[in-house]
Design a protein around this motif. Structure first.
Motif, mmCIF file in Angstrom:
data_model
loop_
_atom_site.group_PDB
_atom_site.id
_atom_site.type_symbol
_atom_site.label_atom_id
_atom_site.label_comp_id
_atom_site.label_asym_id
_atom_site.label_seq_id
_atom_site.Cartn_x
_atom_site.Cartn_y
_atom_site.Cartn_z
ATOM 1 N N UNK A 175 63.894 44.010 0.625
ATOM 2 C CA UNK A 175 63.134 43.957 -0.624
ATOM 3 C C UNK A 175 62.324 42.669 -0.725
ATOM 4 N N UNK A 176 62.833 41.592 -0.150
ATOM 5 C CA UNK A 176 62.088 40.338 -0.129
ATOM 6 C C UNK A 176 61.733 39.868 -1.529
ATOM 7 N N UNK A 177 60.431 39.589 -1.728
ATOM 8 C CA UNK A 177 59.997 39.057 -3.023
ATOM 9 C C UNK A 177 60.082 40.076 -4.148
ATOM 10 N N UNK A 178 60.293 41.350 -3.791
ATOM 11 C CA UNK A 178 60.472 42.379 -4.824
ATOM 12 C C UNK A 178 61.890 42.402 -5.376
ATOM 13 N N UNK B 216 58.360 43.805 8.333
ATOM 14 C CA UNK B 216 57.123 44.380 7.824
ATOM 15 C C UNK B 216 56.841 43.877 6.414
ATOM 16 N N UNK B 217 55.586 43.580 6.166
ATOM 17 C CA UNK B 217 55.162 43.086 4.855
ATOM 18 C C UNK B 217 54.280 44.157 4.212
ATOM 19 N N UNK B 218 54.819 44.829 3.214
ATOM 20 C CA UNK B 218 54.088 45.885 2.524
ATOM 21 C C UNK B 218 53.268 45.275 1.398
ATOM 22 N N UNK B 219 51.979 45.565 1.383
ATOM 23 C CA UNK B 219 51.089 45.055 0.352
ATOM 24 C C UNK B 219 50.216 46.200 -0.158
#
Length: 287
Positions: free
Chosen positions: A34-37, A74-77
């Motif tokens: 989730x990272x920054x989310x 992976x970085x989802x944007x």
């Protein structure tokens, strides 16, 4: 999933958000992905908002499985207009849709891809939508159907048009009456993605053309897919926007190995059970 992605150049996966939401609280790997989310997820109280985070997890795990890497890499944007993309991977296209607890995602290395889903039970207003979303040719096909078949045909047409505009990155900004999919309306809707994507005239889609498909999932939802494959017809020398060698390089760079072998790309970290996927040919497969 990776085998299908390498063979077909695209993959569509579907799941339900419930198992992903529970995994976020029990699996440390999920919290890391989730990272920054993560904080936004913890602050969310509305179920519909949490379903969106589950959908993002499903997309990252599907892309990771297809690329042979880990989801955390992976970085989802999101681009202007809300279209998702994987930051730094311009040769890989992704699409995401969710309705209620159902999530469907698409990943392609050949060109643009769009997916849309609706409950099979959704009752669209046939009379209202007929003039608002249909071309004259589409109206003629729909009006020639028996009344019981019209609702299902309209739902199929709606999701096909949604998937196409999502692939273009236009969403509802592109008027549905500006393009015609009348030849797609009356096809049978299979339970599995076993026939491959088809051109609007019903023939197998080839590179350089748009392919479309509509399929039932879990007996409750309808998924439509639109995918554009760049390049010449199969058999020609040119490849799509990302061939097998470049995909192997991408996987290696993500995993920290700058010189991967084609066979040496390791399996991706596994998602919750129940994620089902298919490529442009073949039936559903679980990771």
């Amino acid at each position: 999933m990776r085998e299908g992605f390498q063979r077909d150049g695209n993959v569509v996966a579907y799941t339900t958000s419930g198992e992903w939401l529970s995994a976020v609280t029990t699996d440390p790997r999920m919290r890391q992905v989730l990272g920054r989310d993560r904080q936004r997820y913890r602050d969310a109280t509305e179920p519909v908002v949490r379903h969106r985070f589950a959908a993002r997890l499903a997309l990252k795990y599907t892309a990771a499985a297809a690329l042979g890497t880990e989801a955390v890499e992976l970085d989802l944007a999101y681009k202007t207009g809300g279209r998702p993309h994987l930051r730094g991977l311009r040769h890989v296209d992704v699409s995401l849709t969710h309705t209620g607890e159902f999530v469907a995602v698409g990943v392609s290395r050949l060109g643009r891809i769009g997916v849309d889903a609706e409950p099979l039970s959704r009752a669209l207003s046939f009379d209202v939508l007929l003039d608002r979303v249909c071309t004259p040719a589409e109206r003629a096909v729909l009006q020639a159907l028996d009344v019981p078949d019209r609702r299902a045909a309209m739902l199929r047409l709606w999701t096909l048009k949604e998937s196409y505009t999502k692939a273009l990155g236009q969403g509802l900004r592109l008027r549905f009456t500006d393009f015609d999919l009348s030849a797609c309306i009356e096809r049978d809707v299979p339970e599995a993605h076993g026939t491959g994507l088809l051109a609007p005239d019903g023939t197998p889609a080839v590179r350089g053309a748009w392919g479309f498909g509509t399929y039932r999932a879990l007996r409750r939802w309808l998924i439509s897919v639109a995918c554009h494959a760049h390049g010449p017809a199969p058999g020609a020398a040119a490849h799509g926007i990302a061939d097998d060698r470049s995909m192997a390089l991408v996987s290696g760079l993500l995993s920290g190995d700058p010189h991967p072998s084609h066979e040496g790309v390791g399996p991706a970290q596994g998602p919750p059970q129940g994620l089902k996927a298919w490529g442009s040919t073949g039936g559903p497969r679980t990771r």
